[in-house]
Design a protein around this motif. Structure first.
Motif, PDB file in Angstrom:
ATOM      1  N   TYR A  92      25.193  84.259  35.800  1.00 17.57           N
ATOM      2  CA  TYR A  92      26.075  85.379  35.452  1.00 17.57           C
ATOM      3  C   TYR A  92      25.454  86.684  35.916  1.00 17.57           C
ATOM      4  O   TYR A  92      26.130  87.542  36.494  1.00 17.57           O
ATOM      5  N   GLN A  93      24.109  86.782  35.675  1.00 15.59           N
ATOM      6  CA  GLN A  93      23.420  88.004  36.064  1.00 15.59           C
ATOM      7  C   GLN A  93      23.505  88.185  37.574  1.00 15.59           C
ATOM      8  O   GLN A  93      23.774  89.276  38.076  1.00 15.59           O
ATOM      9  N   ILE A  94      23.295  87.046  38.276  1.00 14.72           N
ATOM     10  CA  ILE A  94      23.354  87.115  39.739  1.00 14.72           C
ATOM     11  C   ILE A  94      24.752  87.521  40.193  1.00 14.72           C
ATOM     12  O   ILE A  94      24.910  88.355  41.098  1.00 14.72           O
ATOM     13  N   GLN A  95      25.753  86.941  39.501  1.00 16.84           N
ATOM     14  CA  GLN A  95      27.132  87.305  39.837  1.00 16.84           C
ATOM     15  C   GLN A  95      27.357  88.797  39.644  1.00 16.84           C
ATOM     16  O   GLN A  95      27.970  89.472  40.490  1.00 16.84           O
ATOM     17  N   ASP A  96      26.807  89.283  38.501  1.00 20.56           N
ATOM     18  CA  ASP A  96      26.943  90.711  38.209  1.00 20.56           C
ATOM     19  C   ASP A  96      26.272  91.533  39.303  1.00 20.56           C
ATOM     20  O   ASP A  96      26.849  92.495  39.823  1.00 20.56           O
ATOM     21  N   ILE A  97      25.029  91.087  39.615  1.00 22.52           N
ATOM     22  CA  ILE A  97      24.260  91.821  40.627  1.00 22.52           C
ATOM     23  C   ILE A  97      25.004  91.779  41.963  1.00 22.52           C
ATOM     24  O   ILE A  97      25.132  92.786  42.663  1.00 22.52           O
ATOM     25  N   ASN A  98      25.521  90.584  42.249  1.00 29.07           N
ATOM     26  CA  ASN A  98      26.275  90.386  43.471  1.00 29.07           C
ATOM     27  C   ASN A  98      27.449  91.352  43.561  1.00 29.07           C
ATOM     28  O   ASN A  98      27.694  91.979  44.586  1.00 29.07           O
ATOM     29  N   LYS A  99      28.140  91.429  42.422  1.00 30.55           N
ATOM     30  CA  LYS A  99      29.317  92.292  42.346  1.00 30.55           C
ATOM     31  C   LYS A  99      28.905  93.738  42.604  1.00 30.55           C
ATOM     32  O   LYS A  99      29.525  94.441  43.415  1.00 30.55           O
ATOM     33  N   SER A 100      27.806  94.138  41.909  1.00 26.47           N
ATOM     34  CA  SER A 100      27.418  95.535  42.046  1.00 26.47           C
ATOM     35  C   SER A 100      26.848  95.794  43.448  1.00 26.47           C
ATOM     36  O   SER A 100      27.044  96.867  44.017  1.00 26.47           O
ATOM     37  N   LEU A 101      26.180  94.726  44.013  1.00 29.83           N
ATOM     38  CA  LEU A 101      25.684  94.866  45.378  1.00 29.83           C
ATOM     39  C   LEU A 101      26.842  95.017  46.356  1.00 29.83           C
ATOM     40  O   LEU A 101      26.789  95.837  47.287  1.00 29.83           O
ATOM     41  N   SER A 102      27.876  94.214  46.104  1.00 29.11           N
ATOM     42  CA  SER A 102      29.041  94.277  46.991  1.00 29.11           C
ATOM     43  C   SER A 102      29.697  95.653  46.896  1.00 29.11           C
ATOM     44  O   SER A 102      30.110  96.229  47.903  1.00 29.11           O
ATOM     45  N   ILE A 103      29.727  96.199  45.665  1.00 33.23           N
ATOM     46  CA  ILE A 103      30.273  97.549  45.485  1.00 33.23           C
ATOM     47  C   ILE A 103      29.406  98.571  46.227  1.00 33.23           C
ATOM     48  O   ILE A 103      29.908  99.418  46.966  1.00 33.23           O
ATOM     49  N   LYS A 104      28.076  98.382  46.050  1.00 33.82           N
ATOM     50  CA  LYS A 104      27.139  99.308  46.710  1.00 33.82           C
ATOM     51  C   LYS A 104      27.317  99.244  48.226  1.00 33.82           C
ATOM     52  O   LYS A 104      27.293 100.260  48.930  1.00 33.82           O
ATOM     53  N   LEU A 133      40.622 111.118  43.940  1.00 35.61           N
ATOM     54  CA  LEU A 133      40.601 109.666  43.734  1.00 35.61           C
ATOM     55  C   LEU A 133      39.357 109.020  44.360  1.00 35.61           C
ATOM     56  O   LEU A 133      38.879 107.999  43.883  1.00 35.61           O
ATOM     57  N   PHE A 134      38.851 109.694  45.428  1.00 38.51           N
ATOM     58  CA  PHE A 134      37.605 109.196  46.033  1.00 38.51           C
ATOM     59  C   PHE A 134      36.469 109.254  45.022  1.00 38.51           C
ATOM     60  O   PHE A 134      35.713 108.292  44.833  1.00 38.51           O
ATOM     61  N   LEU A 135      36.391 110.386  44.306  1.00 42.80           N
ATOM     62  CA  LEU A 135      35.340 110.516  43.289  1.00 42.80           C
ATOM     63  C   LEU A 135      35.575 109.583  42.105  1.00 42.80           C
ATOM     64  O   LEU A 135      34.654 108.983  41.570  1.00 42.80           O
ATOM     65  N   VAL A 136      36.869 109.455  41.713  1.00 40.13           N
ATOM     66  CA  VAL A 136      37.211 108.546  40.600  1.00 40.13           C
ATOM     67  C   VAL A 136      36.689 107.133  40.912  1.00 40.13           C
ATOM     68  O   VAL A 136      36.017 106.495  40.104  1.00 40.13           O
ATOM     69  N   LYS A 137      36.981 106.678  42.119  1.00 40.03           N
ATOM     70  CA  LYS A 137      36.567 105.332  42.515  1.00 40.03           C
ATOM     71  C   LYS A 137      35.028 105.216  42.510  1.00 40.03           C
ATOM     72  O   LYS A 137      34.458 104.251  41.996  1.00 40.03           O
ATOM     73  N   SER A 138      34.383 106.247  43.066  1.00 38.96           N
ATOM     74  CA  SER A 138      32.921 106.220  43.131  1.00 38.96           C
ATOM     75  C   SER A 138      32.301 106.184  41.739  1.00 38.96           C
ATOM     76  O   SER A 138      31.346 105.445  41.481  1.00 38.96           O
ATOM     77  N   GLN A 139      32.862 106.996  40.850  1.00 41.63           N
ATOM     78  CA  GLN A 139      32.315 107.040  39.484  1.00 41.63           C
ATOM     79  C   GLN A 139      32.523 105.710  38.757  1.00 41.63           C
ATOM     80  O   GLN A 139      31.647 105.239  38.036  1.00 41.63           O
ATOM     81  N   LEU A 140      33.692 105.125  38.957  1.00 38.90           N
ATOM     82  CA  LEU A 140      33.961 103.833  38.316  1.00 38.90           C
ATOM     83  C   LEU A 140      33.024 102.761  38.870  1.00 38.90           C
ATOM     84  O   LEU A 140      32.435 101.978  38.123  1.00 38.90           O
ATOM     85  N   GLU A 141      32.873 102.753  40.170  1.00 39.57           N
ATOM     86  CA  GLU A 141      32.039 101.716  40.791  1.00 39.57           C
ATOM     87  C   GLU A 141      30.565 101.890  40.445  1.00 39.57           C
ATOM     88  O   GLU A 141      29.813 100.915  40.409  1.00 39.57           O
ATOM     89  N   ALA A 142      30.161 103.134  40.185  1.00 39.28           N
ATOM     90  CA  ALA A 142      28.771 103.373  39.791  1.00 39.28           C
ATOM     91  C   ALA A 142      28.439 102.617  38.507  1.00 39.28           C
ATOM     92  O   ALA A 142      27.293 102.263  38.251  1.00 39.28           O
ATOM     93  N   LEU A 143      29.465 102.355  37.688  1.00 38.79           N
ATOM     94  CA  LEU A 143      29.241 101.608  36.437  1.00 38.79           C
ATOM     95  C   LEU A 143      29.948 100.249  36.460  1.00 38.79           C
ATOM     96  O   LEU A 143      30.345  99.713  35.425  1.00 38.79           O
TER      97      LEU A 143
END
Lengths: 598, 136
Positions: A365-377, A568-578
């Motif tokens: 699950y952690q890896i999935q989470d990390i994966n998700k956040s890595l993919s976002i990054k 909306l660019f900032l909205v997306k960035s802020q959401l993805e940051a978390l």
């Protein structure tokens, strides 16, 4: 452990013990019946022996009865010559103790007796008229013989010592005129016969008793006819009677009493004698006062010794059985315990495996989470790359072109005209770097302060910042619906900025042709996670054209409405940051719906 | 020599100014028009086609624009193409040298060429020579 071993041992050993008991019982029975048979044979042998002896007594007694004695027989004087020839015969009989003739009144008129166990001599005459054997003898007819019961010899009414067991053979005597002239009485010495009877031919003790179970002789008693000695007043230690045995009448039988095995065989002389018929010229009628009983006893001591090997075998077998079974039980329990330990270990391993499985799942699950956040990054990096390569490079290249032109231009007027263009480019570069800085601030934020935020309260707070909205000058209703969830973990700063953007956009892009405009914030639970819907009935976006660019920097879709294309660019960035995600659905003229997955 | 008609589509005003300046320097016989986004450009071409008016022979198309970007323009242009009375050569002029953009450009058959900014005088000369088969 030992308790269990003993339990198993008991279960295994009990049937074996039972079996050995049964076996030993039957073996004992078999051996005993063998012993009894031997004893019976011994008893039969002794009975035959006794019968032979008695037959010889009868024969010997009868012999004297069949002699024709002279008339007025006087063996001591007138007919000493007659008797002399017979004295030789009398001397030949070893068992004769006394040889007497008695007249019809019971007085001795001839007495020839053994002296000191040696030679026979003439003895002084006695009157025996009162003795029972004399009376029985005087009543005898021709052809009849009386054999007295065995008893100890008495001389002149006193027991002769050493004690001398005797049987008296009595027969009538007749003269040549066939007149009965008296009786012949022969005392047979029984010691020899009794000693021979006592001689053991079997394993048992031997008793010869009369019909009343008085012991006549036995290899277990020092005296013959001890009861007679006791009757005479002399005290003897031994009991000379078998009356203690549970037998009322003398019969042929076997029985066990107090550990001894007894075999009884009745010696009925009169009855048994008939079988000896044929050895006599004339069959004598025998009168005898008593029957005898031959008793063989197998003593408990003998039985004990006899069965000792059996018991020994039993003990040895059981001893080894106990050892073997104890060892066996020990190993059974041990292997059982090992098995149990194995199962326990297995269970522990199983548990550990389950634990590591859970850990693996957690890691997954952690890896999935990390994966998700890595993919976002990764997406953000691409975004940033795009930004730099398009938006930043564009003014820079313009600048380089202007500079090239300035180099070539010689007319001062034209150079002057180019300078303000440079200022414009420089401004746009400045603006761009400012926007990139804001974006980088979001991207670079490693530790964002996250709190549990009540979204509807935050919306109310943000709403207050739009004074137009508060005063009711703008026709927009901000609606909330947080029935399914109220609060979410997020950065307060970011969420506030996001809500500001949504409300600001809702105002900017409201459809003025509609009588009432609204934006609805709605909290939902989908697939177990919190979702925030932001719906409005504004002008909407043509997603077919702009779908890919909705959240991109400097993208604008409505020509008449002011905007930089940053919100909306900032909205997306802020959401993805978390690690939250945003998507959009819209139809021109109907409205727009944003969906945020926290 | 035939009069040229070139359309510039770019949101960068400086770029537009510079390109116009270069083009006018190359030839005074070239009519230059411009739009600052794809939407205006496509609307213009659609309108011109509908009223059977002249459309440009060459379009220098920027990628990164508001309202409708270069890619969006190409998608719309593809729909419009069958209605066109003459062929239009479209050159993509982008500030990025990203391989992904270059790859994406190959997917559009409507594109004649691909340039990375800054577009030089020589570049423009080559384009005009290619289109009008005349040396500039």
């Amino acid at each position: 452990m030992w308790k269990k071993v003993l339990k198993i041992f008991a279960i295994l050993y009990f049937p074996i013990l039972l079996l050995t008991f049964v076996l030993i019982f039957y073996q004992k029975e078999e051996q005993l019946s063998g012993l009894v048979q031997v004893e019976e044979r011994g008893a039969a042998y002794k009975k035959n022996y006794l019968l032979d002896l008695y037959t010889s007594l009868v024969f010997s007694t009868q012999y004297w009865s069949e002699i024709d004695y002279p008339v007025a027989f006087d063996p001591m004087r007138d007919h000493s010559g007659f008797i002399d020839s017979y004295i030789e015969i009398i001397n030949g009989f070893q068992d004769y103790d006394q040889f007497r003739f008695l007249d019809l009144k019971g007085k001795e008129f001839f007495r020839y007796q053994r002296e000191d166990d040696k030679n026979m001599v003439f003895g002084p005459l006695q009157n025996k008229e009162n003795r029972s054997y004399v009376q029985s003898g005087l009543a005898l007819k021709r052809g009849e013989i009386f054999l007295s019961a065995i008893d100890l010899n008495r001389e002149n009414g006193v027991l002769e010592t050493p004690y001398k067991p005797v049987v008296r053979g009595v027969a009538p005597i007749f003269n040549t005129l066939n007149e009965k002239i008296g009786i012949v009485v022969i005392n047979y010495r029984m010691s020899r016969i009794l000693n021979q009877l006592k001689a053991q031919i079997t394993n048992g003790n031997f008793y010869l008793t009369d019909a009343n179970f008085n012991i006549i002789t036995s290899n277990t008693r020092p005296y013959d006819l001890g009861y007679e000695i006791q009757k005479s007043g002399k005290a003897l230690l031994e009991n000379y009677s078998l009356t203690h045995l549970p037998l009322k009448k003398a019969i042929d039988t076997n029985f066990v009493d107090q550990g001894s095995v007894y075999t009884f065989k009745v010696f009925d002389f009169k009855k048994d004698f008939i079988s000896k018929e044929g050895i006599f010229s004339t069959i004598p009628i025998i009168i005898t006062p008593t029957d005898w009983v031959i008793v063989q006893e197998i003593s408990p001591e003998f039985l004990g010794t006899w069965f000792l090997p059996l018991y020994k075998d039993f003990l040895i077998f059981n001893f080894f059985a106990v050892i073997v079974l104890l060892i066996l039980s020990y190993y059974i329990i041990k292997s059982r315990q090992q098995q149990e330990q194995f199962y326990v270990a297995l269970e522990a391993k199983n548990k550990a495996l389950l634990g590591s499985k859970a850990q693996l799942e957690k890691n997954n699950y952690q890896i999935q989470d990390i994966n998700k956040s890595l993919s976002i990054k990764n997406d953000q990096l691409k975004e940033f790359n795009y930004l730099v390569s398009h938006n930043l490079r564009s003014p820079v290249t313009s600048l380089s072109v202007i500079i090239d032109m300035l180099k070539e231009e010689k007319e001062p007027d034209k150079i002057k005209a180019l300078l303000p263009k440079m200022a414009t480019v420089s401004n746009s570069i400045y603006e761009l770097t400012e926007d990139i800085r804001a974006y980088m601030a979001i991207l670079d934020q490693n530790e964002i302060k996250v709190e549990f935020l009540n979204v509807s309260k935050l919306i109310a707070l943000v709403k207050n910042e739009f004074s137009d909205l508060m005063l009711g000058e703008q026709n927009l209703k901000v609606l909330v619906d947080f029935k399914e969830w109220e609060a979410v973990s997020f950065s307060k700063l970011y969420l506030k900025s996001i809500l500001q953007n949504f409300i600001s956009n809702a105002i900017k892009y409201r459809d003025t042709e509609k009588s009432e405009s609204y934006v609805l914030f709605e909290g939902k639970i989908e697939n177990g996670s919190k979702v925030l819907y932001v719906r409005d009935n504004g002008v909407g976006i043509n997603l077919e054209r702009h779908g890919a660019n909705v959240f991109k920097l400097y993208k604008r879709f409505h020509r008449n409405i002011s905007g930089k294309g940053v919100g909306l660019f900032l909205v997306k960035s802020q959401l993805e940051a978390l690690n939250a995600q945003i998507s959009v659905d819209s139809k021109e003229g109907l409205g727009t719906s944003f969906k945020i997955n926290f | 020599m035939k009069k040229g008609n070139i359309l510039l589509v770019d949101d960068d005003e400086i770029y537009l100014y510079l390109v116009k300046k270069i083009l006018s320097k190359i030839s005074e016989r070239i009519a230059i028009s411009s739009f600052t986004d794809g939407e205006q450009a496509i609307n213009f071409i659609t309108n011109q086609t509908e009223v059977h008016q002249e459309v440009p022979e060459v379009i220098l198309l920027d990628v990164n624009m508001p309202f409708l970007d270069g890619w969006g323009f190409l998608v719309e242009f593809k729909k419009l193409k069958p209605k066109l009375e003459k062929s239009i050569r479209i050159y993509l002029v982008t500030s990025s040298a990203l391989p992904s953009d270059k790859q994406k450009a190959k997917e559009f058959q409507e594109l004649t060429g691909y340039f990375v900014k800054p577009i030089t005088e020589d570049n423009l000369k080559n384009i005009l020579t290619e289109v009008y088969e005349t040396n500039f």
